[in-house]
Structure formats: structure tokens, C-alpha cells
Design a protein around this motif. Structure first.
Motif, PDB file in Angstrom:
ATOM      1  N   LEU A 198      -2.100 106.184  56.028  1.00 27.43           N
ATOM      2  CA  LEU A 198      -2.637 106.142  57.437  1.00 27.43           C
ATOM      3  C   LEU A 198      -2.258 105.202  58.132  1.00 27.43           C
ATOM      4  O   LEU A 198      -2.188 105.338  59.295  1.00 27.43           O
ATOM      5  N   THR A 240      -4.389 105.217  51.636  1.00 31.32           N
ATOM      6  CA  THR A 240      -4.708 106.890  52.043  1.00 31.32           C
ATOM      7  C   THR A 240      -3.838 107.509  52.673  1.00 31.32           C
ATOM      8  O   THR A 240      -2.897 106.973  53.641  1.00 31.32           O
ATOM      9  N   CYS A 244      -4.244 112.954  59.210  1.00 28.81           N
ATOM     10  CA  CYS A 244      -5.299 113.352  60.122  1.00 28.81           C
ATOM     11  C   CYS A 244      -5.343 113.131  61.306  1.00 28.81           C
ATOM     12  O   CYS A 244      -6.123 113.243  62.155  1.00 28.81           O
ATOM     13  N   ALA A 246      -5.498 109.556  62.139  1.00 27.11           N
ATOM     14  CA  ALA A 246      -6.355 108.537  62.359  1.00 27.11           C
ATOM     15  C   ALA A 246      -7.458 108.971  62.970  1.00 27.11           C
ATOM     16  O   ALA A 246      -8.109 108.254  63.855  1.00 27.11           O
ATOM     17  N   ARG A 247      -8.258 109.923  62.495  1.00 27.91           N
ATOM     18  CA  ARG A 247      -9.553 110.400  63.037  1.00 27.91           C
ATOM     19  C   ARG A 247     -10.578 109.304  63.143  1.00 27.91           C
ATOM     20  O   ARG A 247     -11.325 109.339  64.173  1.00 27.91           O
ATOM     21  N   CYS A 248     -10.703 108.722  62.248  1.00 28.02           N
ATOM     22  CA  CYS A 248     -11.646 107.844  62.030  1.00 28.02           C
ATOM     23  C   CYS A 248     -11.510 106.362  62.993  1.00 28.02           C
ATOM     24  O   CYS A 248     -12.240 105.858  63.626  1.00 28.02           O
ATOM     25  N   THR A 249     -10.353 105.826  62.625  1.00 29.48           N
ATOM     26  CA  THR A 249      -9.866 104.631  63.308  1.00 29.48           C
ATOM     27  C   THR A 249      -9.934 104.646  64.668  1.00 29.48           C
ATOM     28  O   THR A 249     -10.095 103.757  65.602  1.00 29.48           O
ATOM     29  N   CYS A 255     -11.314 103.796  58.074  1.00 31.65           N
ATOM     30  CA  CYS A 255     -10.924 104.869  57.177  1.00 31.65           C
ATOM     31  C   CYS A 255     -11.660 105.136  55.810  1.00 31.65           C
ATOM     32  O   CYS A 255     -11.647 104.009  55.374  1.00 31.65           O
ATOM     33  N   ARG A 256     -12.040 106.113  55.413  1.00 28.42           N
ATOM     34  CA  ARG A 256     -12.991 106.035  54.101  1.00 28.42           C
ATOM     35  C   ARG A 256     -12.168 106.666  53.069  1.00 28.42           C
ATOM     36  O   ARG A 256     -12.691 106.828  51.923  1.00 28.42           O
ATOM     37  N   GLY A 257     -10.929 107.113  53.416  1.00 26.35           N
ATOM     38  CA  GLY A 257     -10.047 107.647  52.269  1.00 26.35           C
ATOM     39  C   GLY A 257      -9.850 109.018  52.275  1.00 26.35           C
ATOM     40  O   GLY A 257      -9.443 109.291  50.936  1.00 26.35           O
ATOM     41  N   CYS A 258     -10.561 109.723  53.232  1.00 26.68           N
ATOM     42  CA  CYS A 258     -10.816 111.294  52.449  1.00 26.68           C
ATOM     43  C   CYS A 258      -9.233 112.098  52.190  1.00 26.68           C
ATOM     44  O   CYS A 258      -9.377 113.156  51.564  1.00 26.68           O
ATOM     45  N   TYR A 259      -8.279 111.617  52.892  1.00 25.42           N
ATOM     46  CA  TYR A 259      -6.943 112.045  52.694  1.00 25.42           C
ATOM     47  C   TYR A 259      -6.582 111.608  51.086  1.00 25.42           C
ATOM     48  O   TYR A 259      -5.351 112.328  50.805  1.00 25.42           O
TER      49      TYR A 259
HETATM   50  S1  SF4 Z   1     -11.146 109.017  56.289  1.00 25.94           S
HETATM   51 FE1  SF4 Z   1     -10.326 110.909  56.252  1.00 25.94          FE
HETATM   52  S2  SF4 Z   1     -10.208 111.483  58.217  1.00 25.94           S
HETATM   53 FE2  SF4 Z   1     -11.001 109.340  58.424  1.00 25.94          FE
HETATM   54  S3  SF4 Z   1      -9.248 108.207  58.910  1.00 25.94           S
HETATM   55 FE3  SF4 Z   1      -9.409 108.248  56.665  1.00 25.94          FE
HETATM   56  S4  SF4 Z   1      -8.016 110.041  56.123  1.00 25.94           S
HETATM   57 FE4  SF4 Z   1      -8.512 110.136  58.200  1.00 25.94          FE
END
Ligand code: SF4
Ligand code: SF4
Ligand code: SF4
Ligand code: FES
Lengths: 321, 143
Positions: A198, A240, A244, A246-249, A255-259
Motif C-alpha cells: 500500500l 499490506t 484499494c 489508499a482509501r484510509c490514508t 491503514c489497518r491492513g484489510c488487503y
Molecule cells: S485498511 Fe484496507 S482499505 Fe484501508 S488503506 Fe488499508 S488496505 Fe486500504
């Protein structure tokens, strides 16, 4: 040309992945043109027997989201595998365990105690607890067996492709659906998302990474331009998979690691230990300890979405000897 | 539960320049040390990816010992400092996963400290004998 036959199913999931599929908005019409949805509990009202009675390979592609944590999940995963030519682990729960996978820090007994005996909101009659089978005047009623350990889909059946994310971003979903519709699927086993981390697609300014403190996002005024990790906020970006956008940043959250992990990072926990340790600005063991201990739950933070799919899969079980 | 007959398996990941030489010295000096340790040589303790440690546990190690040059002596300047920074965080991560901190150790042993190496291995072996086997059953469902 006959239409593609699609199935969408959920196991241990929250339903967010179903909604995410609908989030492709008008492009759903393109899907509708090319494909017929033969099984989708959220959108229609099918019965299990409808699937069980299909001939093998009757479904072209099955999108299965959710982890496997009870015997019903496992049974349906097996049935759908048999009926589907292509099985896709859709969403983080299915691909690496996801949020339900955090249950692997506990076991069945601990979860049962907490939910049915200890929780503040438990108001049931003492001594009345659910059991897998119960005899009532009308006969025997059964519920699925709850497993000790949450499993990923590919720990139960063979998986052809992975679409990560909690839920997958619309663009990620569309890439996958387009590949399915056009028949141009990548190499079997591919994770349909980014290849790099990411950090690679995050537009924040990366300067010198050195930290003397670890802070939680609500404790600081976050600089919207600079790398979050450099600001002492734990960001899972280095471990990660990208894809995505970089939706969160870009929304000023780490980033909380969802990918999930990349092909190279393998285990998000191990990778984040390295990433965070490497920026701690100290050579003094005591000071290092002090900084490190500001991070209160490293395993839960680093494996938030991937514990069942990680190297160790779960917290060690105490009662084995 | 401590099992009298239980012999722990320790994976030792040692840096080439100091600790491996120290272990070698222990060997050539004919010091006796427990055969519980299986040694892997790496160029520097800074090369030890946390994944190596986690993988060793997964594959059946009851303990993992990482050993490098004393601070200031690393042949790559600060590889051992990197190892030290990782150790604290990794220890904590492992504890959250139910792997006690006694099972993962980082030490400094120089090329001339054969005797110290023997002591470290003996002590760790004894501690692990008490602690018992790790018995990881990752991912097995028990219904
Ligand atoms: S938590 Fe998921 S959606 Fe948010 S930045 Fe990380 S990978 Fe992307
Ligand atoms: S991956 Fe996230 S959105 Fe999808 S089912 Fe699991 S928890 Fe819900
Ligand atoms: S650590 Fe987080 S904020 Fe920093 S570059 Fe990577 S993804 Fe962006
Ligand atoms: S060379 Fe021995 S620790 Fe770096």
C-alpha cells in the motif's frame, strides 16, 4: 451465447461484501447482461437444496465471502466448490480470516463463557445454554457445530482466486468481475488486487522515518500530508497489499491492513515487527522497550484481518499438553 | 506441565562473525553443551527476519535463540541494534500468540566467548525443560 452462471454466498461474514457488490452501481447492469445469478441468499430466497440438486460444475463462478467457523459454513463451502468451476475467496474474511478471525485469539470455550455466561447483557435463564442438539416434542432440533478455530476458505476447499478487502473496493470488485465476464482470468491462485504494498500507492510524503513515540490516531492532530508511520501512528501500509486506492490514508486514517499481506510480506505480523522496529530511533534497550510498549496490542493490530491465514493461524491453545 | 523426559528443541540463529565463531570455539575447546540446539548460521543478527523466528516455532521449535555480536561490534555497524529493536516487539507479539517470552531469546556472544555460549544454551535448555513442549496446533479444528 449462454449467460455465465454466478453464485454469491456468505459464511462467517458481516454482509458488507454483499453490499459492496451492489456498490458497483450501474455496472451491475453489465453483470446482469452477461451473467445469470443462480444463487445469492442476500438478493433472492434460494434454499440449500437448490444448490445441492445442481449437477457438478453447474455454476461457472462462485464468489464466496466469509470465514469458516462452523460445520454449516464448511458444508456449504464444500457443496459450492463441487458445483462451481471457479471458486473465488471474496473479501478478507474468506481470503485470510478477516475480523471473525480475531476469534483465534480465544477458543470455543472462552467464547462460549463470555457470550453466554459472563457478558453484562446476558439475561437468559441460568443453566439454559444452546447445545448442538435438543429434543423438543416435535422431534430433534440441531444447530451447526461451532469450531474452536476460525479457518480461511482455502483451508477447507481449493480456491482459484482471491479478492481481498474488507470489503473489497469497488474498483477491485470491478476488475474481478470484468475478468470473469470477459473470461480473461489471470493465473490460477492470483490475488486480484495490487502487487506491491500500500505504501507504494499512498501519496503521503515519506521523509526520514524515525520515531520516539507511538501514538494513537485520536491522540494527535494528524498532518494530512506526511506518512502516518513517520508521525508515530501505526500504519499497516508496509505489510499490506495495495489495490484499494489508499482509501484510509487518504482519509487521514492509518491503514489497518484489510488487503492482507503481499506475496512477499507473507505474514503481516512479522513484516510489521520489522517495519516498526526499523524506525524506532534509539539504541538504548530500555528506551526501545519504553517506545515499543506504547503499542498495546501488537498481535491484534498487525493481524487484524489475517490471523487465520497467518503463519501461526491462531493463539496457541493452552490445554494441549 | 513439565515432562521429565521432554527434551526441548532449540533453533539457534547465530551471526557468522561473533556468535557462530563463539559456538565454534565452544566446540573446538571441547566444552560440552546440550545437543538440544540446532544451529543456523546467518551473516548478521540484523538479517534475522521475524518471519524466521515465527517459522521456526511453526515447524516445531520449542525455543529460538538469536545471537549476535555485542553492541558496537557488529560487522555491519548496527545489524545487532536492529535485531534488538525487533526483539522487544516480536517478544510481545509472540506472547499475545501464547508463546512465552522464555522461548525467544536474543543474546550477544563474541568469538572468544565459547564458555558464555555454553552457559546460555544450558540455561535456555533447562528453562524450556521446565516450561514443557510448545505443541503448536495451528489451524486444527477441534469440535
Ligand atoms: S485498511 Fe484496507 S482499505 Fe484501508 S488503506 Fe488499508 S488496505 Fe486500504
Ligand atoms: S470482508 Fe469485511 S465486509 Fe466482507 S464480510 Fe468480512 S467483515 Fe464483512
Ligand atoms: S506507512 Fe502508511 S502513511 Fe506511510 S506511506 Fe505507507 S501507507 Fe502511507
Ligand atoms: S555481524 Fe554479528 S551481529 Fe552483525
Amino acid at each position: 451465447m449462454s449467460k455465465l452462471k454466478l453464485a454469491v454466498y456468505w459464511t462467517a461474514a458481516c454482509g458488507g461484501c454483499d453490499v459492496a457488490i451492489l456498490d458497483i452501481n450501474e455496472r451491475i447492469l453489465q453483470v446482469d447482461e452477461a451473467a445469470e445469478i443462480v444463487f445469492w441468499p442476500l438478493a433472492a430466497d434460494p434454499k440449500y437444496d437448490d444448490v445441492k440438486n445442481m449437477p457438478d460444475d453447474a455454476i461457472d463462478v462462485c464468489l464466496l465471502h466469509g470465514a469458516i467457523r462452523n460445520s454449516e459454513n464448511e458444508e456449504m463451502a464444500r457443496v459450492l466448490r463441487q458445483k462451481s468451476k471457479v471458486m473465488i475467496a471474496f473479501g478478507s474474511c474468506s481470503a485470510f480470516g478477516g475480523i471473525p478471525g480475531l476469534a483465534n485469539f480465544f477458543d470455543k470455550k472462552e467464547i462460549f463463557e463470555r457470550v453466554y455466561r459472563e457478558s453484562e447483557s446476558t439475561a437468559g435463564k441460568a443453566g439454559v445454554y444452546p447445545s448442538p442438539a435438543v429434543i423438543v416434542p416435535e422431534g430433534e432440533l440441531t444447530i451447526p457445530e461451532f469450531y474452536d478455530t476460525v479457518l480461511t476458505l482455502d483451508q477447507v476447499v481449493e480456491v482459484d482466486y482471491y479478492v481481498p478487502g474488507c470489503p473489497p473496493a469497488v474498483d477491485t470488485i470491478w476488475t474481478a468481475l470484468e475478468a470473469i465476464i470477459t473470461g480473461e482470468l489471470p493465473l490460477r491462485g492470483t490475488v486480484i488486487a495490487g502487487v506491491k504494498t500500500l505504501c507504494d500507492e499512498c501519496s503521503r510524503k515519506k521523509e526520514e522515518k524515525k520515531i520516539t513515540e507511538i501514538k494513537r490516531p485520536m491522540e494527535v492532530e494528524i498532518d494530512p500530508e506526511r506518512c502516518l508511520l513517520e508521525q508515530g501512528i501505526v500504519c499497516c501500509g508496509p505489510a499490506t497489499r495495495g489495490g484499494c486506492g489508499a482509501r484510509c490514508t487518504s482519509a487521514n486514517m492509518p491503514c489497518r491492513g484489510c488487503y492482507g499481506p503481499t506475496d512477499h510480506s507473507i505474514d503481516q505480523g512479522a513484516k510489521l515487527v520489522s517495519a516498526i522496529a526499523s524506525i524506532i530511533d534509539s539504541k538504548d534497550p530500555e528506551e526501545i522497550k519504553k517506545i515499543t510498549h506504547l503499542l498495546s496490542d501488537p498481535a491484534g493490530t498487525f493481524y487484524r484481518f489475517s490471523l487465520p491465514g497467518s503463519m501461526l493461524r491462531r493463539k496457541r491453545k493452552e490445554d494441549v499438553s | 506441565m513439565a515432562d521429565k523426559k521432554f527434551e526441548p528443541l532449540i533453533v539457534g540463529i547465530l551471526c557468522n562473525w561473533c556468535s557462530y565463531a563463539g559456538a565454534d570455539l565452544a566446540g573446538t575447546s571441547r566444552f560440552k553443551y546440550p545437543e538440544n540446539i540446532k544451529i543456523i548460521r546467518v551473516m548478521c543478527s540484523g538479517r534475522v527476519d521475524p518471519l524466521f523466528v515465527i517459522k521456526a516455532f511453526k515447524e516445531g521449535a520449542d525455543g529460538v535463540l538469536v545471537s549476535g555480536c555485542h553492541p558496537g561490534d557488529c560487522h555491519y555497524i548496527d545489524g545487532n541494534i536492529k535485531a534488538m529493536r525487533r526483539e522487544t516487539l516480536l517478544s510481545k507479539l509472540l506472547e499475545d500468540l501464547g508463546i512465552e517470552k522464555e522461548r525467544f531469546k536474543l543474546t550477544w556472544v563474541s568469538a572468544s566467548e565459547g564458555e558464555k555460549f555454553v552457559e546460555i544454551v544450558e540455561e535456555m535448555t533447562n528453562t524450556l525443560r521446565e516450561l514443557g513442549p510448545l505443541n503448536l496446533e495451528g489451524g486444527e479444528k477441534i469440535v
